[in-house]
Each structure stands twice: as structure tokens, then as C-alpha cells.
Write a protein that holds these residues in place. Structure first.
Motif, PDB file in Angstrom:
ATOM      1  N   VAL A  63      14.641   7.493  42.312  1.00 36.29           N
ATOM      2  CA  VAL A  63      13.486   8.070  41.636  1.00 36.29           C
ATOM      3  C   VAL A  63      12.233   7.634  42.397  1.00 36.29           C
ATOM      4  N   SER A  64      11.076   8.124  41.971  1.00 37.44           N
ATOM      5  CA  SER A  64       9.786   8.020  42.652  1.00 37.44           C
ATOM      6  C   SER A  64       9.642   9.180  43.633  1.00 37.44           C
ATOM      7  N   LEU A  65       8.463   9.305  44.184  1.00 36.94           N
ATOM      8  CA  LEU A  65       8.153  10.413  45.090  1.00 36.94           C
ATOM      9  C   LEU A  65       6.931  10.039  45.914  1.00 36.94           C
ATOM     10  N   ILE A  86       3.825  20.296  37.159  1.00 33.83           N
ATOM     11  CA  ILE A  86       4.495  19.413  36.203  1.00 33.83           C
ATOM     12  C   ILE A  86       5.691  18.726  36.861  1.00 33.83           C
ATOM     13  N   ASN A  87       5.827  17.427  36.558  1.00 34.71           N
ATOM     14  CA  ASN A  87       7.011  16.664  36.928  1.00 34.71           C
ATOM     15  C   ASN A  87       8.061  16.899  35.842  1.00 34.71           C
ATOM     16  N   PRO A  88       9.236  17.474  36.076  1.00 38.19           N
ATOM     17  CA  PRO A  88       9.816  17.739  37.386  1.00 38.19           C
ATOM     18  C   PRO A  88       9.957  19.222  37.727  1.00 38.19           C
ATOM     19  N   VAL A 138      -5.923  15.114  32.986  1.00 40.67           N
ATOM     20  CA  VAL A 138      -4.920  15.695  33.883  1.00 40.67           C
ATOM     21  C   VAL A 138      -4.298  14.607  34.745  1.00 40.67           C
ATOM     22  N   ASP A 139      -2.983  14.583  34.781  1.00 38.87           N
ATOM     23  CA  ASP A 139      -2.263  13.694  35.691  1.00 38.87           C
ATOM     24  C   ASP A 139      -2.131  14.433  37.025  1.00 38.87           C
ATOM     25  N   ASN A 140      -2.824  13.927  38.036  1.00 31.09           N
ATOM     26  CA  ASN A 140      -2.928  14.627  39.337  1.00 31.09           C
ATOM     27  C   ASN A 140      -1.996  14.014  40.390  1.00 31.09           C
ATOM     28  N   ILE A 164      17.588  19.532  40.316  1.00 29.63           N
ATOM     29  CA  ILE A 164      17.519  18.394  41.242  1.00 29.63           C
ATOM     30  C   ILE A 164      16.085  18.347  41.791  1.00 29.63           C
ATOM     31  N   ARG A 165      15.501  17.156  41.848  1.00 30.64           N
ATOM     32  CA  ARG A 165      14.145  17.061  42.396  1.00 30.64           C
ATOM     33  C   ARG A 165      14.180  16.364  43.751  1.00 30.64           C
ATOM     34  N   LEU A 166      13.488  16.948  44.703  1.00 33.22           N
ATOM     35  CA  LEU A 166      13.455  16.381  46.061  1.00 33.22           C
ATOM     36  C   LEU A 166      12.010  16.096  46.454  1.00 33.22           C
ATOM     37  N   HIS A 191      -3.717   9.074  38.185  1.00 35.50           N
ATOM     38  CA  HIS A 191      -2.701   9.071  39.250  1.00 35.50           C
ATOM     39  C   HIS A 191      -1.722   7.932  39.028  1.00 35.50           C
ATOM     40  N   SER A 192      -0.452   8.213  39.245  1.00 33.45           N
ATOM     41  CA  SER A 192       0.470   7.118  39.521  1.00 33.45           C
ATOM     42  C   SER A 192       0.232   6.829  41.008  1.00 33.45           C
ATOM     43  N   ALA A 193      -0.492   5.742  41.292  1.00 35.55           N
ATOM     44  CA  ALA A 193      -0.825   5.404  42.685  1.00 35.55           C
ATOM     45  C   ALA A 193       0.400   4.929  43.449  1.00 35.55           C
ATOM     46  N   THR A 194       1.480   4.698  42.696  1.00 38.70           N
ATOM     47  CA  THR A 194       2.789   4.349  43.259  1.00 38.70           C
ATOM     48  C   THR A 194       3.260   5.411  44.255  1.00 38.70           C
ATOM     49  N   LYS A 195       2.769   6.659  44.087  1.00 34.61           N
ATOM     50  CA  LYS A 195       3.327   7.812  44.795  1.00 34.61           C
ATOM     51  C   LYS A 195       2.539   8.088  46.087  1.00 34.61           C
ATOM     52  N   TYR A 196       1.902   9.257  46.189  1.00 34.63           N
ATOM     53  CA  TYR A 196       1.279   9.629  47.465  1.00 34.63           C
ATOM     54  C   TYR A 196       0.147   8.687  47.868  1.00 34.63           C
ATOM     55  N   GLY A 199       1.180   3.458  36.914  1.00 40.69           N
ATOM     56  CA  GLY A 199       0.727   4.775  36.450  1.00 40.69           C
ATOM     57  C   GLY A 199       0.786   4.835  34.933  1.00 40.69           C
ATOM     58  N   MET A 200       1.856   4.261  34.338  1.00 45.40           N
ATOM     59  CA  MET A 200       1.963   4.277  32.874  1.00 45.40           C
ATOM     60  C   MET A 200       0.878   3.412  32.231  1.00 45.40           C
ATOM     61  N   GLY A 201       0.456   2.354  32.920  1.00 44.61           N
ATOM     62  CA  GLY A 201      -0.673   1.557  32.431  1.00 44.61           C
ATOM     63  C   GLY A 201      -1.907   2.444  32.326  1.00 44.61           C
TER      64      GLY A 201
HETATM   65  N1  LCS Z   1       2.705  10.295  36.055  1.00 47.54           N
HETATM   66  C1  LCS Z   1       3.583  10.971  36.806  1.00 47.54           C
HETATM   67  C2  LCS Z   1       3.367  12.421  37.072  1.00 47.54           C
HETATM   68  C3  LCS Z   1       4.698  10.307  37.330  1.00 47.54           C
HETATM   69  O1  LCS Z   1       5.534  10.999  38.100  1.00 47.54           O
HETATM   70  C4  LCS Z   1       4.886   8.935  37.042  1.00 47.54           C
HETATM   71  C5  LCS Z   1       6.066   8.186  37.548  1.00 47.54           C
HETATM   72  C6  LCS Z   1       3.952   8.280  36.252  1.00 47.54           C
HETATM   73  C7  LCS Z   1       2.855   8.992  35.766  1.00 47.54           C
HETATM   74  C8  LCS Z   1       4.072   6.816  35.915  1.00 47.54           C
HETATM   75  O2  LCS Z   1       3.730   6.089  37.040  1.00 47.54           O
HETATM   76  P1  LCS Z   1       4.285   4.593  37.340  1.00 47.54           P
HETATM   77  O3  LCS Z   1       4.034   3.789  36.129  1.00 47.54           O
HETATM   78  O4  LCS Z   1       5.742   4.727  37.640  1.00 47.54           O
HETATM   79  O5  LCS Z   1       3.455   4.197  38.514  1.00 47.54           O
HETATM   80  N2  LCS Z   1       7.061   9.015  38.044  1.00 47.54           N
HETATM   81  C9  LCS Z   1       8.237   8.656  38.461  1.00 47.54           C
HETATM   82  C10 LCS Z   1       9.192   9.567  38.932  1.00 47.54           C
HETATM   83  O6  LCS Z   1       9.081  10.801  38.895  1.00 47.54           O
HETATM   84  N3  LCS Z   1      10.223   8.920  39.398  1.00 47.54           N
HETATM   85  O7  LCS Z   1      10.105   7.570  39.208  1.00 47.54           O
HETATM   86  C11 LCS Z   1       8.829   7.307  38.580  1.00 47.54           C
END
Ligand code: LCS
Length: 401
Positions: free
Chosen positions: A335-337, A157-159, A182-184, A370-372, A204-209, A86-88
Motif C-alpha cells: 500500500v501507499s503511492l 478519489i482513492n482508489p 479537499v484531499d489533494n 487493483i490499484r497501481l 495532503h498525505s505528505a507520505t505520498k508524492y 495524513g490522517m493526523g
Molecule cells: N488521504 C489519502 C487520499 C490517502 O491516500 C491517505 C493514505 C491518507 C489521506 C492518509 O495518509 P497517511 O496518514 O497514511 O499519511 N493512503 C494510503 C494508501 O492509499 N495506501 O496506504 C496509505
């Protein structure tokens, strides 16, 4: 390309490339670093853009391409680019649109590493950033300058789960000829499509949903053909935060169940938010699905539902919050979601630790927040776990008292 008006069908079918060779149902994984040309002329024609086709893995790969087409279809944009994190995606998208001397208006709270990039790295590069409360239209307008090029936000917004009106932001961006980004991540394309509200680029951080199973780090940016080509030919190609074909395949697999997963995440999160709001040991709950939340009126308008992630504050000290979290048995401290498992974390000391204490306070991220990320488990089990951990915290408090 097949596209339905129903997201449940699109997450499975839209953007799919038919395997002409063997008719494989599942997308083939092209695990290759490079592609053989028939002859020198073909190689140079591909480099010159005179012939379509793959060249080298950092410039494109068929499995990755399918993920990009699927995501463009889901976000209703012309194109998409996939990244190794996602940061990339965040860094490449921002830097493709910024140069020394430019200025960014960003929301005051953001994911910790996005904030670190803008607040620590950008000033070293001669790029200025103003962090503003984006729930306040006048405040956004007051920060726009001659050299402002980009407006950047997350919603929710995170968090802290603050919700920002995307139509309002898109309107300001258009008036001032700014690129809106926008970060969705928190919503996924199932719940919110910023492009339909006039936003230029969706990350998107595709790492998530999108992936949903806690086994990949990846990112996506969706936007116009022109914007995505610019990113691909500059900050993706030359800085190189590409996704591997294997990881692209895992995200494609995750997408197929995205709409059912998100539906269950939302149902569970709503029940958990209501439980927490009614609990005497909880001071406040940030979840847009609660009528008490600042963003509630945008549910059903900007976003279909409130999502699967919430944040709350224990009515107590930092140590009480730690006792509560350490007493959980089902929810994992991580961390992560957006994963199947419920994940709980402490933003001030974890995801948002790049913020200095005063910056966190200004961004509305308290020390006891606290984030859940509410998972896909049976909601009664999640609520029982939270109940026993809150009871444990209260018993300990009584013993100490
Ligand atoms: N944007 C949002 C909204 C995020 O929550 C994260 C990672 C990123 C971008 C970056 O994505 P990544 O490079 O990790 O795929 N958020 C994290 C979090 O809330 N907990 O661990 C990572």
C-alpha cells in the motif's frame, strides 16, 4: 518571500528561509524539544503572543515552519500546518471545524481510514455524515441540511480515480456557507491547486508524492491564516499529531524534485494506462488521462495532468487478480503511492478494508479492482512486468481449464 509564476522554480525556492547564521544551502534540522527563553518575561510574552518566537516543539519548530511556508506557497494559500501523518491532518482539520450536532456531506468513496473516521467514529461523537456521489450536483445539493457545516472530498478519489468538479463544489459550499475541504494527495500541488478554484482547506498525505521516497509518514493542511490558526491552536496543539523536525526536513527535500518526479509519474502512468486498456485480459481502466474516463474533460482545466496512480479490473475472478499480482517481479505489492518504486495493491482487502462489502459496492470499489502507483522506473520495464504477470495468469487459467 520569493515566488515565481513557475511551479518548477517554486518547488525548490518558494517559502525557503535563508539560514542567517551560516548560510547553509540545505534547511537546518532543529532537533530540539524546547526553546530557551532569555528570561521569564520573554517566556510569558511568547505564551501571550506578544513576542514572535518558538516556545515548545509541539507548538512550532523552525524546520517544520519552513515546510509549512513552502507548502502554503505551493498551494497558493496564506498558511499551512504540518502533521505527523495524513490522517493526523484529516482528523485535526475536520474536528477543528465540527462539533456535536453538526453534519458533513462527504464523497461516497474516500481513502479507507478517512471513511472509517467519518463512518465509525463521527456518529459516536454526535456528528452526522451523508456520503454522496459528488459527480452529481443535484445529489450534493439534496443532502445539505440546516446543520451541515463541512463538505469533504478527494479528487481523483482513492482508489477508483473518479474526478469531481472542484469549481462546482466550491460554488455550492459558498452558497450554503460551508467549509470546503479537499484531499489533494493524488494530484500534489504540481497538478492541482484547489484554493485557486475556491476551496477553503487543502489536505495532503505528505507520505505520498510530496515526499516521494517511501521513507516518511506525514501530512499537511493548507488554508487561510484564520483557518490554520484555528487548527494549530485547537486540534493540532491539544491533540498533538505533530511532525518531527527530521521528517519535515525529508519532505522539504522531497519537494525540491516534486515537479520533475510528478512529470515522469504522469508520462509513465499514461503509457501504462493505454497498455492496460488495450490488453484483452483487462476489463476496465480507471485513469483520468484516458478519453474513456469520466474525468477526462477536466484535464487541462482543473488539473494539469492525470497523475501517477491508476486502477484497473482484470477480466476474471478475484483469484485471477491474486495470481496476477503474485506473479509480478518489478512492481512491489504494497500500500501507499507516489514513491519512486511502482507499488500495487488490492483496495478491497487492503486500503479500503474499513468499508463493509455493501459500502464498498455503493462506493464503486469492486472486489477485483487493483490499484497501481506507477513509479519512476523505465516504462518499458513496468509494462514488461505487467505483461509477463498477465501471461502467467492466462497460462494458469488454461492449465486449470
Ligand atoms: N488521504 C489519502 C487520499 C490517502 O491516500 C491517505 C493514505 C491518507 C489521506 C492518509 O495518509 P497517511 O496518514 O497514511 O499519511 N493512503 C494510503 C494508501 O492509499 N495506501 O496506504 C496509505
Amino acid at each position: 518571500m520569493f515566488k515565481s509564476k513557475h511551479i518548477e522554480t517554486n518547488t525548490i525556492h518558494a517559502g525557503k528561509v535563508k539560514d542567517k547564521q551560516f548560510g547553509a544551502l540545505s534547511t537546518p534540522i532543529y532537533q530540539t524539544s524546547t526553546f530557551i527563553f532569555d528570561n521569564v518575561q520573554q517566556g510569558s510574552a511568547r505564551f501571550m503572543g506578544e513576542e514572535e518566537g518558538f516556545i515548545y516543539g509541539r507548538l512550532g519548530n523552525p524546520t517544520v515552519r519552513e515546510l509549512e511556508q513552502r507548502m502554503a506557497a505551493l498551494e497558493s494559500t496564506e498558511e499551512a500546518a504540518a502533521f505527523g501523518s495524513g490522517m493526523g491532518a484529516v482528523s485535526a482539520t475536520l474536528l477543528a471545524n465540527l462539533k456535536k450536532g453538526d453534519h458533513v456531506v462527504a464523497s461516497s468513496a474516500l481513502y479507507g481510514c478517512t471513511f472509517a473516521l467519518m463512518n465509525h467514529k463521527f456518529p459516536e461523537m454526535g456528528i452526522e455524515v451523508s456520503f454522496v456521489d459528488m459527480t452529481n450536483e443535484a445529489e450534493i445539493r439534496s443532502q445539505i441540511r440546516e446543520n451541515t457545516k463541512v463538505i469533504y472530498l478527494e479528487t481523483p478519489i482513492n482508489p477508483n480515480l473518479v474526478v469531481i468538479d472542484l469549481e462546482m463544489v466550491a460554488k455550492i459550499a459558498k452558497e450554503h456557507d460551508l467549509v470546503s475541504i479537499v484531499d489533494n494527495t493524488f494530484m500534489s500541488p504540481v497538478l492541482q491547486n484547489p484554493a485557486r478554484l475556491g476551496i477553503d482547506l487543502i489536505i495532503h498525505s505528505a507520505t505520498k508524492y510530496l515526499n516521494g521516497h517511501g521513507d516518511v509518514i506525514a501530512g499537511i493542511t493548507c488554508g487561510s491564516k484564520e483557518q490554520i490558526e484555528n487548527i494549530k491552536l485547537t486540534t493540532l496543539k491539544d491533540m498533538g499529531a505533530i511532525i518531527s523536525p527530521n521528517d519535515a526536513w525529508l519532505i522539504i527535500r522531497g519537494l525540491k524534485t516534486l515537479s520533475v518526479r510528478v512529470e515522469r509519474h504522469c508520462e509513465n502512468a499514461q503509457r501504462v494506462a493505454e497498455f492496460l486498456e488495450a490488453h484483452p485480459s483487462v476489463k476496465l481502466v480507471n485513469y483520468p488521462g484516458l478519453p474513456s474516463h469520466q474525468g477526462y474533460s477536466l484535464i487541462g482545466k482543473q488539473m494539469k495532468a492525470a497523475g501517477g496512480t491508476l486502477a484497473f479490473e482484470i477480466d476474471g475472478t478475484f483469484d485471477d487478480a491474486v495470481t496476477f499480482m503474485n506473479s509480478l517481479q518489478l512492481c512491489s505489492i504494497a500500500v501507499s503511492l507516489g514513491d519512486a518504486e511502482s507499488l500495487i495493491q488490492h483496495p478491497a482487502s487492503m486500503t479500503h478494508s474499513p468499508y463493509e462489502e455493501e459500502e464498498r459496492a455503493a462506493a464503486g470499489i469492486s472486489e477485483t479492482l487493483i490499484r497501481l502507483s506507477v513509479g519512476l522506473e523505465n516504462v518499458h520495464d513496468i509494462i514488461s512486468d505487467l505483461t509477463q504477470a498477465l501471461d502467467h495468469m492466462n497460462n494458469r487459467l488454461r492449465q486449470v481449464g
